[in-house]
Motif scaffolding. Structure first.
Motif, short mmCIF file in Angstrom:
data_model
loop_
_atom_site.label_atom_id
_atom_site.label_comp_id
_atom_site.label_asym_id
_atom_site.label_seq_id
_atom_site.Cartn_x
_atom_site.Cartn_y
_atom_site.Cartn_z
N MET A 1 0.83 -1.21 0.00
CA MET A 1 0.00 0.00 0.00
C MET A 1 0.86 1.26 0.00
O MET A 1 0.52 2.25 -0.65
CB MET A 1 -0.93 0.00 1.22
CG MET A 1 -2.04 -1.01 1.13
SD MET A 1 -3.18 -0.69 -0.20
CE MET A 1 -3.99 0.74 0.45
N GLY A 2 1.98 1.24 0.71
CA GLY A 2 2.89 2.38 0.71
C GLY A 2 3.43 2.65 -0.68
O GLY A 2 3.51 3.80 -1.12
N ALA A 3 3.79 1.58 -1.39
CA ALA A 3 4.31 1.74 -2.76
C ALA A 3 3.22 2.25 -3.70
O ALA A 3 3.47 3.14 -4.52
CB ALA A 3 4.86 0.41 -3.26
N LEU A 4 2.01 1.72 -3.57
CA LEU A 4 0.91 2.19 -4.42
C LEU A 4 0.56 3.65 -4.13
O LEU A 4 0.33 4.44 -5.06
CB LEU A 4 -0.33 1.31 -4.21
CG LEU A 4 -0.31 -0.05 -4.86
CD1 LEU A 4 -1.53 -0.87 -4.41
CD2 LEU A 4 -0.29 0.07 -6.37
N CYS A 5 0.53 4.01 -2.86
CA CYS A 5 0.22 5.39 -2.49
C CYS A 5 1.32 6.34 -2.95
O CYS A 5 1.03 7.46 -3.39
CB CYS A 5 0.00 5.51 -0.99
SG CYS A 5 -1.54 4.73 -0.44
N THR B 1 3.50 16.22 -2.50
CA THR B 1 4.38 15.55 -1.54
C THR B 1 4.18 14.03 -1.61
O THR B 1 3.47 13.45 -0.79
CB THR B 1 4.08 16.04 -0.11
OG1 THR B 1 2.69 15.82 0.16
CG2 THR B 1 4.39 17.51 0.04
N PRO B 2 4.79 13.37 -2.58
CA PRO B 2 4.55 11.92 -2.74
C PRO B 2 5.14 11.08 -1.61
O PRO B 2 4.57 10.04 -1.27
CB PRO B 2 5.22 11.60 -4.07
CG PRO B 2 6.20 12.67 -4.30
CD PRO B 2 5.65 13.90 -3.64
N VAL C 1 -7.12 7.62 -5.68
CA VAL C 1 -7.50 7.27 -7.05
C VAL C 1 -8.51 8.28 -7.60
O VAL C 1 -8.43 8.69 -8.76
CB VAL C 1 -8.06 5.83 -7.11
CG1 VAL C 1 -8.73 5.57 -8.44
CG2 VAL C 1 -6.94 4.83 -6.88
N LEU C 2 -9.44 8.72 -6.76
CA LEU C 2 -10.48 9.64 -7.21
C LEU C 2 -10.03 11.09 -7.27
O LEU C 2 -10.72 11.93 -7.87
CB LEU C 2 -11.71 9.51 -6.30
CG LEU C 2 -12.40 8.15 -6.34
CD1 LEU C 2 -13.54 8.11 -5.34
CD2 LEU C 2 -12.87 7.81 -7.73
N LYS C 3 -8.90 11.42 -6.68
CA LYS C 3 -8.39 12.79 -6.69
C LYS C 3 -7.89 13.16 -8.08
O LYS C 3 -7.32 12.34 -8.79
CB LYS C 3 -7.25 12.91 -5.67
CG LYS C 3 -6.76 14.30 -5.49
CD LYS C 3 -5.74 14.38 -4.38
CE LYS C 3 -5.26 15.81 -4.32
NZ LYS C 3 -4.39 16.07 -3.22
N LYS C 4 -8.06 14.40 -8.46
CA LYS C 4 -7.60 14.85 -9.77
C LYS C 4 -6.08 14.98 -9.78
O LYS C 4 -5.46 15.27 -8.77
CB LYS C 4 -8.23 16.19 -10.11
CG LYS C 4 -9.72 16.11 -10.35
CD LYS C 4 -10.24 17.41 -10.89
CE LYS C 4 -11.74 17.35 -10.99
NZ LYS C 4 -12.21 17.01 -12.28
N ASP C 5 -5.50 14.79 -10.97
CA ASP C 5 -4.06 14.92 -11.13
C ASP C 5 -3.63 16.37 -10.94
O ASP C 5 -4.34 17.29 -11.30
CB ASP C 5 -3.63 14.46 -12.52
CG ASP C 5 -3.74 12.96 -12.70
OD1 ASP C 5 -3.93 12.26 -11.69
OD2 ASP C 5 -3.63 12.49 -13.83
N TYR D 1 3.22 5.86 -5.62
CA TYR D 1 3.06 5.95 -7.07
C TYR D 1 1.92 6.92 -7.43
O TYR D 1 2.08 7.78 -8.30
CB TYR D 1 2.78 4.56 -7.64
CG TYR D 1 2.44 4.58 -9.10
CD1 TYR D 1 3.40 4.82 -10.07
CD2 TYR D 1 1.13 4.36 -9.53
CE1 TYR D 1 3.08 4.86 -11.42
CE2 TYR D 1 0.80 4.39 -10.87
CZ TYR D 1 1.78 4.64 -11.80
OH TYR D 1 1.46 4.68 -13.13
N LEU D 2 0.80 6.79 -6.75
CA LEU D 2 -0.32 7.71 -7.02
C LEU D 2 0.00 9.11 -6.53
O LEU D 2 -0.40 10.10 -7.14
CB LEU D 2 -1.59 7.20 -6.35
CG LEU D 2 -2.26 6.01 -7.03
CD1 LEU D 2 -3.39 5.49 -6.17
CD2 LEU D 2 -2.76 6.40 -8.40
N GLY D 3 0.73 9.21 -5.42
CA GLY D 3 1.09 10.52 -4.87
C GLY D 3 1.99 11.31 -5.78
O GLY D 3 1.97 12.55 -5.77
#
Length: 73
Positions: free
Chosen positions: A19-23, A33-34, A59-63, A25-27
Motif C-alpha cells: 500500500m505504501g508503494a501504491l500510495c 508531496t509523494p 485514485v479519485l483525486k484529480k491529477d 506511485y499515485l502521490g
C-alpha cells in the motif's frame, strides 16, 4: 479456524509495504508531496480498511497539473 498471530503480522507488514508503494506511485501524480503520501498510506494500512479507503481517495483525486503542460497562447 485459528489464525496464527505470526501469519497475521506478516500479512499486515506485506500489505503495508504494498500500500505504501501504491500510495507513493499515485502521490507522484496527484499530490505535491509523494513521500508523505506514501508514508501516510503505509501507516493507515496497518488497519487494512483505512488503507483501502485512503487508496480510493487518492485514485479519485484529480491529477496535479504540471507547469510544462500549460501553454500560453
Amino acid at each position: 479456524m485459528n489464525i496464527n498471530a505470526t501469519v497475521l503480522g506478516q500479512f499486515i507488514i506485506v500489505f503495508a509495504l504494498i500500500m505504501g508503494a501504491l500510495c507513493y506511485y499515485l502521490g507522484r501524480r496527484k499530490t505535491q508531496t509523494p513521500v508523505l503520501t506514501g508514508l501516510l498510506g503505509m501507516v493507515l494500512s496497518i488497519i487494512p480498511p483505512f488503507g483501502l479507503v485512503y487508496l480510493v481517495v487518492l485514485v479519485l483525486k484529480k491529477d496535479v497539473g504540471s507547469t510544462s503542460a500549460v501553454v500560453s497562447g
